[in-house]
Design a protein around this motif. Sequence first.
Motif, PDB file in Angstrom:
ATOM      1  N   ILE A  44       0.850  -1.186   0.000  1.00  0.00           N
ATOM      2  CA  ILE A  44       0.000   0.000   0.000  1.00  0.00           C
ATOM      3  C   ILE A  44       0.888   1.239   0.000  1.00  0.00           C
ATOM      4  CG2 ILE A  44      -1.829  -1.179   1.285  1.00  0.00           C
ATOM      5  CD1 ILE A  44      -0.956   0.498   3.737  1.00  0.00           C
ATOM      6  N   ASP A  45       0.374   2.314  -0.577  1.00  0.00           N
ATOM      7  CA  ASP A  45       1.058   3.600  -0.492  1.00  0.00           C
ATOM      8  C   ASP A  45       0.136   4.567   0.235  1.00  0.00           C
ATOM      9  OD1 ASP A  45       1.971   6.391  -1.315  1.00  0.00           O
ATOM     10  OD2 ASP A  45       3.552   5.144  -2.179  1.00  0.00           O
ATOM     11  N   VAL A  46       0.643   5.202   1.271  1.00  0.00           N
ATOM     12  CA  VAL A  46      -0.210   6.045   2.113  1.00  0.00           C
ATOM     13  C   VAL A  46      -0.801   7.225   1.343  1.00  0.00           C
ATOM     14  CG1 VAL A  46       0.874   5.401   4.291  1.00  0.00           C
ATOM     15  CG2 VAL A  46       1.829   7.298   2.960  1.00  0.00           C
ATOM     16  N   TYR A  47      -0.178   7.602   0.226  1.00  0.00           N
ATOM     17  CA  TYR A  47      -0.720   8.693  -0.580  1.00  0.00           C
ATOM     18  C   TYR A  47      -2.011   8.301  -1.295  1.00  0.00           C
ATOM     19  CZ  TYR A  47       3.163  11.963   0.002  1.00  0.00           C
ATOM     20  OH  TYR A  47       4.068  12.856   0.523  1.00  0.00           O
ATOM     21  N   ASP A  48      -2.298   7.013  -1.349  1.00  0.00           N
ATOM     22  CA  ASP A  48      -3.516   6.539  -2.007  1.00  0.00           C
ATOM     23  C   ASP A  48      -4.711   6.492  -1.060  1.00  0.00           C
ATOM     24  OD1 ASP A  48      -2.114   6.184  -4.375  1.00  0.00           O
ATOM     25  OD2 ASP A  48      -1.590   4.105  -3.897  1.00  0.00           O
ATOM     26  N   PHE A  49      -4.505   6.903   0.189  1.00  0.00           N
ATOM     27  CA  PHE A  49      -5.558   6.796   1.193  1.00  0.00           C
ATOM     28  C   PHE A  49      -5.769   8.133   1.903  1.00  0.00           C
ATOM     29  CE2 PHE A  49      -3.781   2.615   0.597  1.00  0.00           C
ATOM     30  CZ  PHE A  49      -4.892   1.781   0.587  1.00  0.00           C
ATOM     31  N   ASN A  50      -6.970   8.302   2.412  1.00  0.00           N
ATOM     32  CA  ASN A  50      -7.291   9.478   3.217  1.00  0.00           C
ATOM     33  C   ASN A  50      -6.962   9.161   4.676  1.00  0.00           C
ATOM     34  OD1 ASN A  50      -8.397  11.890   4.244  1.00  0.00           O
ATOM     35  ND2 ASN A  50     -10.412  10.937   4.477  1.00  0.00           N
ATOM     36  N   ILE A  51      -5.849   9.702   5.154  1.00  0.00           N
ATOM     37  CA  ILE A  51      -5.394   9.438   6.520  1.00  0.00           C
ATOM     38  C   ILE A  51      -5.297  10.772   7.258  1.00  0.00           C
ATOM     39  CG2 ILE A  51      -3.600   8.423   7.963  1.00  0.00           C
ATOM     40  CD1 ILE A  51      -2.754   6.749   5.529  1.00  0.00           C
ATOM     41  N   MET A  52      -6.229  11.001   8.143  1.00  0.00           N
ATOM     42  CA  MET A  52      -6.262  12.248   8.894  1.00  0.00           C
ATOM     43  C   MET A  52      -5.255  12.214  10.045  1.00  0.00           C
ATOM     44  SD  MET A  52      -8.489  13.993   7.281  1.00  0.00           S
ATOM     45  CE  MET A  52      -8.798  15.340   8.432  1.00  0.00           C
ATOM     46  N   PRO A  53      -4.811  13.384  10.508  1.00  0.00           N
ATOM     47  CA  PRO A  53      -3.879  13.415  11.647  1.00  0.00           C
ATOM     48  C   PRO A  53      -4.531  12.881  12.920  1.00  0.00           C
ATOM     49  CG  PRO A  53      -3.913  15.525  10.491  1.00  0.00           C
ATOM     50  CD  PRO A  53      -5.061  14.726   9.961  1.00  0.00           C
ATOM     51  N   ASN A 105       1.330  10.781   9.580  1.00  0.00           N
ATOM     52  CA  ASN A 105      -0.059  10.614  10.024  1.00  0.00           C
ATOM     53  C   ASN A 105      -0.377   9.145  10.273  1.00  0.00           C
ATOM     54  OD1 ASN A 105      -0.545  13.339   9.868  1.00  0.00           O
ATOM     55  ND2 ASN A 105      -1.742  13.248   7.982  1.00  0.00           N
ATOM     56  N   PHE A 106       0.051   8.295   9.326  1.00  0.00           N
ATOM     57  CA  PHE A 106      -0.204   6.857   9.437  1.00  0.00           C
ATOM     58  C   PHE A 106       0.412   6.292  10.716  1.00  0.00           C
ATOM     59  CE2 PHE A 106       1.355   2.524   8.756  1.00  0.00           C
ATOM     60  CZ  PHE A 106       0.182   1.858   8.437  1.00  0.00           C
ATOM     61  N   ILE A 107       1.673   6.628  10.965  1.00  0.00           N
ATOM     62  CA  ILE A 107       2.370   6.095  12.138  1.00  0.00           C
ATOM     63  C   ILE A 107       1.746   6.615  13.433  1.00  0.00           C
ATOM     64  CG2 ILE A 107       4.562   6.158  13.393  1.00  0.00           C
ATOM     65  CD1 ILE A 107       5.943   5.972  10.657  1.00  0.00           C
ATOM     66  N   ASP A 108       1.417   7.910  13.464  1.00  0.00           N
ATOM     67  CA  ASP A 108       0.770   8.459  14.662  1.00  0.00           C
ATOM     68  C   ASP A 108      -0.537   7.732  14.967  1.00  0.00           C
ATOM     69  OD1 ASP A 108       2.784  10.289  15.006  1.00  0.00           O
ATOM     70  OD2 ASP A 108       1.673  11.991  14.182  1.00  0.00           O
ATOM     71  N   ARG A 109      -1.257   7.380  13.920  1.00  0.00           N
ATOM     72  CA  ARG A 109      -2.549   6.714  14.107  1.00  0.00           C
ATOM     73  C   ARG A 109      -2.393   5.262  14.563  1.00  0.00           C
ATOM     74  NH1 ARG A 109      -6.630   8.897  11.056  1.00  0.00           N
ATOM     75  NH2 ARG A 109      -7.955   7.283  11.986  1.00  0.00           N
ATOM     76  N   LEU A 110      -1.180   4.700  14.446  1.00  0.00           N
ATOM     77  CA  LEU A 110      -0.934   3.350  14.960  1.00  0.00           C
ATOM     78  C   LEU A 110      -0.862   3.329  16.484  1.00  0.00           C
ATOM     79  CD1 LEU A 110       1.735   1.902  12.483  1.00  0.00           C
ATOM     80  CD2 LEU A 110      -0.748   1.589  12.453  1.00  0.00           C
ATOM     81  N   THR A 111      -0.849   4.511  17.094  1.00  0.00           N
ATOM     82  CA  THR A 111      -0.846   4.598  18.558  1.00  0.00           C
ATOM     83  C   THR A 111      -1.988   3.780  19.149  1.00  0.00           C
ATOM     84  OG1 THR A 111       0.112   6.818  18.483  1.00  0.00           O
ATOM     85  CG2 THR A 111      -0.985   6.185  20.525  1.00  0.00           C
ATOM     86  N   ILE A 112      -3.107   3.749  18.461  1.00  0.00           N
ATOM     87  CA  ILE A 112      -4.283   3.034  18.957  1.00  0.00           C
ATOM     88  C   ILE A 112      -4.019   1.531  19.086  1.00  0.00           C
ATOM     89  CG2 ILE A 112      -5.436   2.467  16.766  1.00  0.00           C
ATOM     90  CD1 ILE A 112      -8.023   3.604  18.002  1.00  0.00           C
ATOM     91  N   LEU A 113      -3.129   1.004  18.232  1.00  0.00           N
ATOM     92  CA  LEU A 113      -2.783  -0.418  18.303  1.00  0.00           C
ATOM     93  C   LEU A 113      -1.782  -0.675  19.430  1.00  0.00           C
ATOM     94  CD1 LEU A 113      -2.463  -1.325  14.503  1.00  0.00           C
ATOM     95  CD2 LEU A 113      -4.487  -1.347  15.973  1.00  0.00           C
ATOM     96  N   GLU A 114      -0.811   0.228  19.572  1.00  0.00           N
ATOM     97  CA  GLU A 114       0.153   0.101  20.673  1.00  0.00           C
ATOM     98  C   GLU A 114      -0.536   0.276  22.018  1.00  0.00           C
ATOM     99  OE1 GLU A 114       2.629   1.682  23.854  1.00  0.00           O
ATOM    100  OE2 GLU A 114       1.134   2.806  22.712  1.00  0.00           O
TER     101      GLU A 114
END
Length: 236
Positions: A44-53, A105-114
């Motif tokens: 996947i490429d993060v530019y292909d998705f809508n990922i909000m901060p 943005n993608f990595i910050d949103r992984l906080t929910i998994l950690e």
Amino acid sequence: MENQNNVKILLISASPRKYGAVNFVREFVVKLCKDIEKVDVIAIDVYDFNIMPCIGCVSDDVKLCKLPCVIDDDMKKLYEYVINSDAIIFATPIYWYNIPGPLKNFIDRLTILENAIFTEGRSKMEGKVAGFIAVGNDAGAIAVIQNLMAVMNSFGAIIPPWALAYHESEDEPINNEKFLLDIANVVRCATLMVKLVKEGKEVKYWYRADEEYTALITSIAREVYKKLEDSLYLNS
């Protein structure tokens, strides 16, 4: 190609330039996964998705940061890819000694998994294997990779030997044989580490640099490069 190793790799790239070096790396890694390591890969490429901060729910109350995320965007699907993967390999350009905004943005949103440590008792990132590839025309690759390594390890991910590859040059990556070999070994070592964790399989050696392997990797890289070059020529 059948997954003969029971390994699922998630390849995350981050580049808006579909004709650029990161896209070449992406296609190269996919082919290595399928043809050499014979593992499943989702790219996947993060530019292909809508990922909000991220809006920082965890700072208000650690118990608020849990699935499903309160933000309604494409991360709902991407969380599934991450959770179902055994290994995550990042392929990123270098933006001023750092990663592009959408990947941040993608990595910050992984906080929910950690943060599942506090909501479910265990991080959903724990035990996943991580690999890192950075490409740029100028310096900054090590800074990028160090940052990604620190974050992924703090999430609970495992960093195997030879988990990084980087190219800092205006020259095309296809001309950097060492970089191509390092990429192949990022994929190889990620696969070996997953098998070690899941099955306890002994690893006799991690990094391969013998002539036969090097020639094979170079051949695959040139095949991928020519395919992309022909595609860009036809679409121009």
